[in-house]
Each structure stands twice: as C-alpha cells, then as structure tokens.
Enzyme design. Structure first.
Site, mmCIF file in Angstrom:
data_model
loop_
_atom_site.group_PDB
_atom_site.id
_atom_site.type_symbol
_atom_site.label_atom_id
_atom_site.label_comp_id
_atom_site.label_asym_id
_atom_site.label_seq_id
_atom_site.Cartn_x
_atom_site.Cartn_y
_atom_site.Cartn_z
ATOM 1 N N GLU A 1 0.985 -1.204 0.427
ATOM 2 C CA GLU A 1 0.094 -0.002 -0.017
ATOM 3 C C GLU A 1 0.851 1.181 -0.270
ATOM 4 O OE1 GLU A 1 -2.658 1.768 3.683
ATOM 5 O OE2 GLU A 1 -1.803 0.412 3.658
ATOM 6 N N ASP B 1 15.163 -2.887 13.607
ATOM 7 C CA ASP B 1 15.705 -1.864 13.003
ATOM 8 C C ASP B 1 15.168 -0.190 13.095
ATOM 9 O OD1 ASP B 1 17.631 -0.539 11.597
ATOM 10 O OD2 ASP B 1 17.146 -1.697 9.328
#
Length: 289
Positions: A95, A198
């Site tokens: 998306e 991360d």
C-alpha cells in the site's frame, strides 16, 4: 526497469485486484538497498520495491513475515498487496502511504504505538524464522536470556564476518571476546518484547492522519531497550517521543549508560555493508565498556 518484469507485476496486480487497470511507474527514494517505485493506476497507488535474488535468495518473504509479525503485535504497517519472484528478480508491492507532518501529536501517538508493541511479550528471546538486517542475514535462534541471544545471534556473526573480510583485526576480536564475558552484567532483566529491530528514522512513516507506520522491520522478540537505542543512533527522534514513551513505559535506571552497547550490533552491520567509516565508533564503544 525491465519491461517484462513490469508487465508481470501489473498482471499479478490485476489478477489480485480483479481488474484490468493500466499503470504508470515512477521511481522514488526508498533506501540504499532496493530499487523503489510508485505505481499508479486509475484507482490505486502502490509502493514497489525490487532486488536481485542474489541479494535476497527468498525474495521479500522475510520482510513480509516481519510486517505480519508487527501487525499481529499491534503495530501499524502498510498493507501487503503481493510478493513474488520473476526470473531472478524479487518484488514486493505494498500500500502507498500518504505522508503527513511530524507534529507533537504524531510523536506522542508514535510513542504510544511503540509502547503497545513492546508490551506484547514472549517467554523466549528470538523468533521462529531468520530474517535480515539490511541485506545481511539475521539469526533469531531462541534463548532464555537476552545476553546470550545478543552475543550468539547478533555480535558474534557480525564480528566473524568483519574479521573474515579484514574489516577488523585480531585485537578487535580479542576485545569482543573480553566483552562477551561481561555482558550478563549489562542488560536489565525484562521479559522479551516484540520489537521492530531496525527502528531508525528511515524505517517509519508519518501517515496523513498522524500515525506512525512501521516499515522495513528486522523483527523478533528482544529487549525493548534495543529499539529505543536504535532510534538514537542516526540523529535521534524528537524529545517529545522519548518523553511520552518514558511516561507510559519507563525504562530501567541508567539506560543512557547502556545505550551505546546496543549500538554495537547495527554499527557492525554498517561496517560490514558500507565499510571502514564505522570502525572508530565501534572501537570507542568497546573501549568504553
């Protein structure tokens, strides 16, 4: 971009969406590892990333698993549209997220979202599947405590890779070996939390409605302090974020003394991917501890 690959991705999308749309491709910024595009149809916007299967042998399957992990543990992530491999090229279609402004309310929302993620707990540190930190494999074998997990799954593999590729010397390996013996004294005891893995400034987006959308995870059940430390490594987040997080889910005392120690792993990853410019920071942290 290869025409056959474009046509294949468009065909997969039309099949998935049960439509016969035509598409326009626009290359966009999206990190240093993958080629990234905005894909535009009459009715939809998509984000597409591609890379060689020489880099990601399994394609983007690990990233999809990471996004699903975050979603299952309360985090907002882009909707996964399709993932696959065409010839020797991996692709992932997500998306498209329209971006908004990083207001005070956004940072407070972001902190609350991260607290919610970190409050999802497990009995062991790790994950049933391995994944990647950048383009380097990341082992997530289960351990009962974070000290062993961090040494065996994070530091040792990167130290070995750096030594084998002559980015560090025997003296550095010896320093790390000495450090491993002290690690159990460093981390405070907490149950494993769901973490992004991360979480620097390039791996979230501010959506148009003011929420943080998590992208590019290296997810597992780990120590939540590792996520907070990662946010501070490359420039840091707004102080409003840290204030809101600590009010909702305070860290144990003396986190600032432990912060750099969590940085060793991502700095070693950057050393192994990008080269010698990260060695001085690593040496300073080893000396400090």
């Amino acid at each position: 971009m290869d025409l056959k690959l474009k046509e294949y991705i468009e065909s997969c999308l039309n099949k998935q969406l049960q439509t016969e749309s035509s598409y326009n491709w626009k290359q966009v910024e999206g990190g240093s590892i993958n080629k990234t595009y905005q894909l535009i149809s009459n009715t939809h916007l998509f984000f597409v990333k591609i890379n060689s299967t020489q880099v990601f042998e399994n394609g983007f399957k690990e990233e999809v698993l990471g996004l699903q992990f975050l979603k299952n543990n309360t985090a907002l992530v882009p909707e996964i549209i399709i993932e696959g491999i065409f010839e020797n090229t991996a692709f992932l279609v997500l998306e498209w997220i329209e971006t908004g402004k990083e207001t005070t309310k956004f940072w407070e929302n972001f902190a609350a979202q991260l607290v919610s993620l970190h409050q999802q707990k497990s009995d062991k540190f790790g994950l049933a599947a391995s994944n990647f930190m950048g383009q380097l494999p990341q082992n997530n074998s289960f351990f009962d405590n974070f000290s062993d997990f961090y040494v065996e799954n994070r530091l040792k593999p990167q130290v070995k890779l750096a030594f084998d590729s002559k980015k560090i010397e025997t003296k550095h390996v010896n320093q790390f070996e000495g450090l491993y013996k002290k690690i159990s004294e460093i981390f405070p005891k907490e149950k494993p939390s769901a973490v992004h893995g991360d979480l620097w400034h390039g791996n979230f987006m501010c959506s148009k409605n003011g929420n943080a959308v998590f992208i590019d995870p290296a997810a597992y059940f780990g120590h939540r302090e590792a996520d907070i430390a990662m946010t501070q490594l490359f420039g840091g987040f707004s102080e409003k974020f840290y204030k809101a997080y600590h009010e909702m889910y305070p860290l144990k005392p003396c986190f600032n003394l432990r912060n750099n120690f969590y940085h060793l792993y991502p700095l070693l990853v950057h050393l192994n991917i990008f080269g010698d410019s990260y060695l001085e920071s690593i040496e300073n942290i080893i000396t400090e501890f």
